[in-house]
Scaffold this motif. Structure first.
Motif, PDB file in Angstrom:
ATOM      1  N   VAL B  54       0.975  -1.292   0.074  1.00  0.00           N
ATOM      2  CA  VAL B  54      -0.174   0.044  -0.024  1.00  0.00           C
ATOM      3  C   VAL B  54       0.808   1.372  -0.020  1.00  0.00           C
ATOM      4  CG1 VAL B  54      -2.034  -1.054   1.095  1.00  0.00           C
ATOM      5  CG2 VAL B  54      -0.313   0.004   2.486  1.00  0.00           C
ATOM      6  N   GLU B  55       2.188   1.150   0.442  1.00  0.00           N
ATOM      7  CA  GLU B  55       3.167   2.385   0.463  1.00  0.00           C
ATOM      8  C   GLU B  55       4.320   1.876   0.271  1.00  0.00           C
ATOM      9  OE1 GLU B  55       2.229   5.819   0.025  1.00  0.00           O
ATOM     10  OE2 GLU B  55       1.389   5.510   1.790  1.00  0.00           O
ATOM     11  N   LEU B  56       5.275   2.655  -0.506  1.00  0.00           N
ATOM     12  CA  LEU B  56       6.426   2.253  -0.653  1.00  0.00           C
ATOM     13  C   LEU B  56       7.608   3.221  -0.699  1.00  0.00           C
ATOM     14  CD1 LEU B  56       7.826  -0.468  -1.965  1.00  0.00           C
ATOM     15  CD2 LEU B  56       7.583   0.371  -4.095  1.00  0.00           C
ATOM     16  N   TYR B  57       8.436   3.145   0.115  1.00  0.00           N
ATOM     17  CA  TYR B  57       9.422   4.298   0.302  1.00  0.00           C
ATOM     18  C   TYR B  57      10.758   3.896   0.030  1.00  0.00           C
ATOM     19  CZ  TYR B  57       5.992   5.747   3.804  1.00  0.00           C
ATOM     20  OH  TYR B  57       4.878   6.171   4.557  1.00  0.00           O
ATOM     21  N   HIS B  58      11.649   4.943  -0.640  1.00  0.00           N
ATOM     22  CA  HIS B  58      12.901   4.622  -1.216  1.00  0.00           C
ATOM     23  C   HIS B  58      14.084   5.540  -0.696  1.00  0.00           C
ATOM     24  CE1 HIS B  58      16.105   5.085  -4.366  1.00  0.00           C
ATOM     25  NE2 HIS B  58      15.940   3.669  -4.572  1.00  0.00           N
ATOM     26  N   SER B  59      15.352   4.979  -0.470  1.00  0.00           N
ATOM     27  CA  SER B  59      16.449   6.036  -0.103  1.00  0.00           C
ATOM     28  C   SER B  59      17.560   5.344  -0.796  1.00  0.00           C
ATOM     29  CB  SER B  59      16.617   6.047   1.441  1.00  0.00           C
ATOM     30  OG  SER B  59      16.877   4.754   1.908  1.00  0.00           O
ATOM     31  N   PRO B  60      18.519   6.185  -1.502  1.00  0.00           N
ATOM     32  CA  PRO B  60      19.439   5.804  -2.287  1.00  0.00           C
ATOM     33  C   PRO B  60      20.737   5.331  -1.212  1.00  0.00           C
ATOM     34  CG  PRO B  60      19.348   8.074  -2.522  1.00  0.00           C
ATOM     35  CD  PRO B  60      18.011   7.796  -1.939  1.00  0.00           C
ATOM     36  N   ASN B  61      20.427   5.818  -0.139  1.00  0.00           N
ATOM     37  CA  ASN B  61      21.747   5.731   0.713  1.00  0.00           C
ATOM     38  C   ASN B  61      21.308   4.381   1.880  1.00  0.00           C
ATOM     39  OD1 ASN B  61      24.409   5.861   1.666  1.00  0.00           O
ATOM     40  ND2 ASN B  61      23.778   7.569   3.146  1.00  0.00           N
ATOM     41  N   TYR B  62      20.184   3.627   1.468  1.00  0.00           N
ATOM     42  CA  TYR B  62      19.930   2.521   2.664  1.00  0.00           C
ATOM     43  C   TYR B  62      19.544   2.925   3.796  1.00  0.00           C
ATOM     44  CZ  TYR B  62      23.355   0.597  -0.899  1.00  0.00           C
ATOM     45  OH  TYR B  62      23.994   0.464  -2.072  1.00  0.00           O
ATOM     46  N   ASP B  63      19.031   4.132   3.914  1.00  0.00           N
ATOM     47  CA  ASP B  63      18.214   4.839   5.360  1.00  0.00           C
ATOM     48  C   ASP B  63      17.095   4.073   5.570  1.00  0.00           C
ATOM     49  OD1 ASP B  63      20.266   6.953   5.332  1.00  0.00           O
ATOM     50  OD2 ASP B  63      19.138   7.898   3.449  1.00  0.00           O
ATOM     51  N   LYS B 114      16.643  12.442   6.954  1.00  0.00           N
ATOM     52  CA  LYS B 114      17.236  11.875   5.665  1.00  0.00           C
ATOM     53  C   LYS B 114      16.331  11.954   4.551  1.00  0.00           C
ATOM     54  CE  LYS B 114      20.689  10.039   5.905  1.00  0.00           C
ATOM     55  NZ  LYS B 114      22.117  10.296   5.785  1.00  0.00           N
ATOM     56  N   PRO B 115      16.921  11.900   3.233  1.00  0.00           N
ATOM     57  CA  PRO B 115      16.413  11.833   2.253  1.00  0.00           C
ATOM     58  C   PRO B 115      15.518  10.447   1.792  1.00  0.00           C
ATOM     59  CG  PRO B 115      18.710  11.516   1.736  1.00  0.00           C
ATOM     60  CD  PRO B 115      18.681  11.752   3.195  1.00  0.00           C
ATOM     61  N   VAL B 116      14.586  10.118   2.654  1.00  0.00           N
ATOM     62  CA  VAL B 116      13.796   9.058   2.145  1.00  0.00           C
ATOM     63  C   VAL B 116      12.478   9.651   1.476  1.00  0.00           C
ATOM     64  CG1 VAL B 116      12.488   6.959   3.331  1.00  0.00           C
ATOM     65  CG2 VAL B 116      14.529   7.675   4.304  1.00  0.00           C
ATOM     66  N   ARG B 117      12.124   9.182   0.368  1.00  0.00           N
ATOM     67  CA  ARG B 117      11.196   9.539  -0.381  1.00  0.00           C
ATOM     68  C   ARG B 117      10.098   8.531  -0.555  1.00  0.00           C
ATOM     69  NH1 ARG B 117      12.275  14.318  -3.362  1.00  0.00           N
ATOM     70  NH2 ARG B 117      11.006  13.814  -5.137  1.00  0.00           N
ATOM     71  N   LYS B 118       8.918   8.880  -0.757  1.00  0.00           N
ATOM     72  CA  LYS B 118       7.890   7.817  -1.059  1.00  0.00           C
ATOM     73  C   LYS B 118       7.280   7.681  -2.504  1.00  0.00           C
ATOM     74  CE  LYS B 118       4.000  10.204   1.026  1.00  0.00           C
ATOM     75  NZ  LYS B 118       3.123   9.996   2.026  1.00  0.00           N
ATOM     76  N   VAL B 119       7.188   6.644  -3.055  1.00  0.00           N
ATOM     77  CA  VAL B 119       6.495   6.442  -4.431  1.00  0.00           C
ATOM     78  C   VAL B 119       5.344   7.200  -4.606  1.00  0.00           C
ATOM     79  CG1 VAL B 119       5.800   4.571  -6.087  1.00  0.00           C
ATOM     80  CG2 VAL B 119       8.024   4.533  -4.705  1.00  0.00           C
ATOM     81  N   LYS B 120       5.160   7.821  -5.628  1.00  0.00           N
ATOM     82  CA  LYS B 120       4.020   8.691  -5.877  1.00  0.00           C
ATOM     83  C   LYS B 120       2.628   7.675  -5.789  1.00  0.00           C
ATOM     84  CE  LYS B 120       5.824  12.707  -8.150  1.00  0.00           C
ATOM     85  NZ  LYS B 120       6.011  13.414  -9.588  1.00  0.00           N
ATOM     86  N   LYS B 121       1.402   8.357  -5.416  1.00  0.00           N
ATOM     87  CA  LYS B 121       0.278   7.819  -5.476  1.00  0.00           C
ATOM     88  C   LYS B 121      -0.076   6.964  -6.781  1.00  0.00           C
ATOM     89  CE  LYS B 121      -1.068   8.026  -1.097  1.00  0.00           C
ATOM     90  NZ  LYS B 121      -0.826   6.958  -0.329  1.00  0.00           N
ATOM     91  N   LEU B 142      17.651   8.095 -10.864  1.00  0.00           N
ATOM     92  CA  LEU B 142      17.749   9.039 -12.021  1.00  0.00           C
ATOM     93  C   LEU B 142      16.790  10.128 -12.249  1.00  0.00           C
ATOM     94  CD1 LEU B 142      18.761   6.437 -15.180  1.00  0.00           C
ATOM     95  CD2 LEU B 142      20.277   8.459 -14.252  1.00  0.00           C
ATOM     96  N   TYR B 143      15.599   9.657 -11.836  1.00  0.00           N
ATOM     97  CA  TYR B 143      14.536  10.798 -12.217  1.00  0.00           C
ATOM     98  C   TYR B 143      13.606  10.813 -10.627  1.00  0.00           C
ATOM     99  CZ  TYR B 143      15.742   9.772 -16.866  1.00  0.00           C
ATOM    100  OH  TYR B 143      16.421   9.466 -17.942  1.00  0.00           O
ATOM    101  N   PRO B 144      14.217  11.208  -9.560  1.00  0.00           N
ATOM    102  CA  PRO B 144      13.538  10.973  -8.413  1.00  0.00           C
ATOM    103  C   PRO B 144      12.063  11.751  -8.321  1.00  0.00           C
ATOM    104  CG  PRO B 144      15.592  12.394  -7.899  1.00  0.00           C
ATOM    105  CD  PRO B 144      15.487  11.790  -9.428  1.00  0.00           C
ATOM    106  N   ASN B 145      11.936  12.968  -8.908  1.00  0.00           N
ATOM    107  CA  ASN B 145      10.805  13.752  -9.073  1.00  0.00           C
ATOM    108  C   ASN B 145       9.627  13.086  -9.855  1.00  0.00           C
ATOM    109  OD1 ASN B 145      11.868  15.504  -7.309  1.00  0.00           O
ATOM    110  ND2 ASN B 145      12.669  16.815  -8.961  1.00  0.00           N
ATOM    111  N   GLU B 146       9.976  12.211 -10.712  1.00  0.00           N
ATOM    112  CA  GLU B 146       9.239  11.599 -11.659  1.00  0.00           C
ATOM    113  C   GLU B 146       8.422  10.462 -11.010  1.00  0.00           C
ATOM    114  OE1 GLU B 146       9.179  12.453 -14.804  1.00  0.00           O
ATOM    115  OE2 GLU B 146       7.518  10.917 -15.595  1.00  0.00           O
ATOM    116  N   TYR B 147       9.147   9.846 -10.050  1.00  0.00           N
ATOM    117  CA  TYR B 147       8.721   8.641  -9.467  1.00  0.00           C
ATOM    118  C   TYR B 147       8.290   8.649  -7.947  1.00  0.00           C
ATOM    119  CZ  TYR B 147      10.189   6.514 -13.810  1.00  0.00           C
ATOM    120  OH  TYR B 147      10.303   6.431 -15.231  1.00  0.00           O
ATOM    121  N   THR B 148       8.916   9.743  -7.403  1.00  0.00           N
ATOM    122  CA  THR B 148       8.600   9.671  -5.872  1.00  0.00           C
ATOM    123  C   THR B 148       8.507  11.159  -5.401  1.00  0.00           C
ATOM    124  OG1 THR B 148      11.030  10.163  -5.430  1.00  0.00           O
ATOM    125  CG2 THR B 148      10.288   7.796  -5.409  1.00  0.00           C
ATOM    126  N   GLU B 149       8.096  11.324  -4.172  1.00  0.00           N
ATOM    127  CA  GLU B 149       7.844  12.714  -3.620  1.00  0.00           C
ATOM    128  C   GLU B 149       8.340  12.581  -2.401  1.00  0.00           C
ATOM    129  OE1 GLU B 149       3.598  12.627  -4.022  1.00  0.00           O
ATOM    130  OE2 GLU B 149       3.283  11.505  -2.468  1.00  0.00           O
TER     131      GLU B 149
END
Lengths: 436, 151
Positions: B54-63, B114-121, B142-149
């Protein structure tokens, strides 16, 4: 005030500034900043902050209610299994009559089966009887099986206590021996027993009594000592006083140790779960205070991690030896803030750093010894050395202890050559500062 | 060998229901992975029904690995146990809702700063459908703003 006017791109941590007299000068600035967060201010529950005679008790009914909480799925499965087996005829209901009974029994009626009990260890008898610690009230219950055929009590557990009890009698060490004629066989001793005639049952009994015991966790030992000092006003036990002193530091700094079973409080940032390591500081109170203060300053909203204890502890040891004031603004600005910035930027938390550090050290050790990484041990101060090496690599200017030169071998190079290549941001930043 | 590191944190609410006393409840859980597609397929295959995050978060630095560790500590009283072992599922007897769990995760992220972002709805719920193939570390980085917020 000096004004930053440019940055020397070849040495990223050096900026060129205007001095008051208008001359240019180079000034060192660490390339990464630690961004402090605001503590959430959770209210600490100080369970051990008690007055003399202040006890906390509960009823059996309350404990039963705790057990039957629906969350305790393992308990409910166990009860369900009993009921199913009884209903299916696979098991009988256990009999209350088989609960142990108690009786004063003459020694001559007790049999020690050497195949059931272990060999007598005279040193263990002496340990139980150590005059500095011996208290009659704490002598173990002598546990036996009563064989109705032979009318004898077969010893299952506490033979050393039994022998000590008799030996005290033969040495005239008991104060109030009644109905004793000098013959040890005639001495009455307290026995709990169950009736049966199977020696196999005795053997199983021995294993049950000596095998399955819930270990006492460090928190319980700490709690007992603190309460002995505070609630029972015991001023003879030196360990109790030490525990009280350390606990006072915990309370002053806004922390409280908790039991590993304390799920209610485990969620709080003030909870100390690494109690064994905490107790290792009974004789190093200043070191412990530094660990807590450093944690609170940088990571107020997460729990103290076991890795922080060695990390900050070694920093304390080393810089204290070098006569630095570890609570000074200068030490914070020049050393601790940059170090914590490294941890925060590249490893998120001290736990993340320690976990990475273990990997780096194992790769280094493997290269040095030829052993597989999973067989390599890491040094207690390895994380501290690793952090100081990173600090130095990124241009840190504070004087460092010579330990920073550890984990460096002519043949295989420095520890920093073994950083995890998956840590892309760290690798990139390190490369921009030159190879180690 | 380096420890396998994870860049995604997910929240799962099972598609199927469990009988809890006299009621039926979905089970709420969480975890970290480096491949959300493979992970959600594993849940589906082992449970015998399609599952989704239902929710997915991403961080490039394994945060997210540290976020998960702190979350686990904070959930200790709400944690489900199977055969006496704590698991990464919320106890069916807990009053914690999916929204509560998401709020807890986001509070931890804010706390760590930390720069953890969530995948857009628009890419959720994540079920590894064909139109969700774009959700991987490479694209997100590569395109963080395209897929995450931002959280």
């Amino acid at each position: 005030m000096a004004k930053t006017i440019t940055k020397d791109e070849t040495i990223p941590s050096i900026v060129i500034t205007n001095s008051r007299k208008g001359k240019l000068r180079k000034e060192w600035i660490f390339p990464f900043n630690f961004e402090f967060v605001t503590p959430t201010g959770e209210k600490v529950i100080h369970t051990l902050k008690r007055k003399p005679g202040e006890y906390i008790s509960s009823t059996v009914a309350e404990k039963l209610s705790q057990l039957t909480d629906p969350k305790n799925t393992k308990w409910h499965s166990t009860v369900a299994k009993w009921k199913e087996d009884i209903a299916a005829g696979r098991k009988d209901k256990p009999s209350r009559k088989m609960r142990v009974q108690y009786k004063m029994v003459q020694v001559k009626n007790i049999v020690i089966d050497d195949d059931v009990q272990r060999d007598l260890d005279p040193n263990w008898v002496a340990t139980i009887g150590n005059p500095n610690e011996f208290e009659t009230e704490f002598m173990s219950t002598i546990y036996c099986m009563f064989d109705p055929n032979t009318k004898k009590y077969i010893s299952i557990n506490a033979q050393h206590t039994l022998i000590l009890e008799v030996a005290f009698a033969t040495n005239d060490l008991w104060d109030d021996l009644e109905n004793y004629n000098g013959d040890p066989d005639e001495l009455y001793v307290p026995v709990t027993f169950f009736p049966d005639s199977s020696r196999a049952k005795c053997r199983k009994g021995f294993q049950v009594f000596n095998g399955k015991q819930k270990a006492i966790e460090p928190y319980v030992n700490h709690k007992m000592l603190v309460l002995a000092y505070r609630v029972d006003v015991d001023r003879k036990d030196k360990d109790a006083e030490k525990a009280h002193n350390l606990q006072t530091i915990n309370e002053d700094e806004g922390f409280e140790p908790i039991s590993k079973d304390d799920k209610k409080n485990k969620k709080y940032s003030w909870a100390i779960t690494c109690v064994s390591e905490m107790m290792g500081h009974y004789d190093r109170l200043d070191r412990w205070r530094f660990v807590l203060r450093t944690h609170k300053r940088y990571w107020p909203n997460i729990q103290l991690d076991i890795a922080e204890i060695d990390l900050y502890g070694f920093i304390y040891d080393y810089f204290k030896d070098m006569k630095y004031d570890m609570y000074s603004n200068e030490f914070n600005d020049k050393f601790l803030n940059p170090c914590m910035a490294i941890i925060w930027k590249f490893f998120t938390t001290p736990h993340g750093f320690a976990s990475d550090s273990a990997g780096v050290q194992k790769r280094f050790s493997s290269a040095k010894t030829g052993l597989p990484e999973d067989k390599c041990k890491i040094d207690d101060n390895g994380s501290c050395v690793y952090l100081m090496k990173l600090y130095r690599h990124f241009g840190g200017q504070h004087e460092l202890p010579l330990y920073v030169n550890n984990l460096n071998e002519t043949r295989i190079g420095d520890l920093l050559n073994y950083i995890d290549t998956d840590r892309e941001s760290l690798v990139e930043e390190m490369e921009s500062y030159g190879n180690p | 060998m380096a420890t396998r590191k994870k860049k995604f944190l997910y929240v799962i609410l099972t598609a199927h229901y469990f009988k809890v006393g006299d009621t039926f409840k979905k089970r709420l859980g969480y975890g970290v992975t480096d491949d959300p597609g493979m992970r959600v397929r594993k849940y589906s295959n082992t449970s015998g029904g399609e599952q989704e995050f239902v929710e997915l978060y991403h961080s490039p630095n394994y945060d997210v690995m540290e976020v998960e560790r702190i979350l686990k500590q904070q959930l200790s009283d709400d944690c489900h146990t199977i055969n006496g072992e704590e698991v990464e599922w919320i106890s069916p007897y807990s009053s914690l809702t999916t929204t509560d769990l998401i709020n807890m995760i986001e509070d931890i992220i804010h706390g760590l700063n930390k720069p953890v972002r969530k995948v857009k709805k628009q890419f959720l719920p994540f079920k590894d459908a064909e139109w969700q193939d774009v959700i991987d570390s490479e694209n997100i980085e590569l395109y963080p703003n395209e897929y995450t917020e931002t959280v």
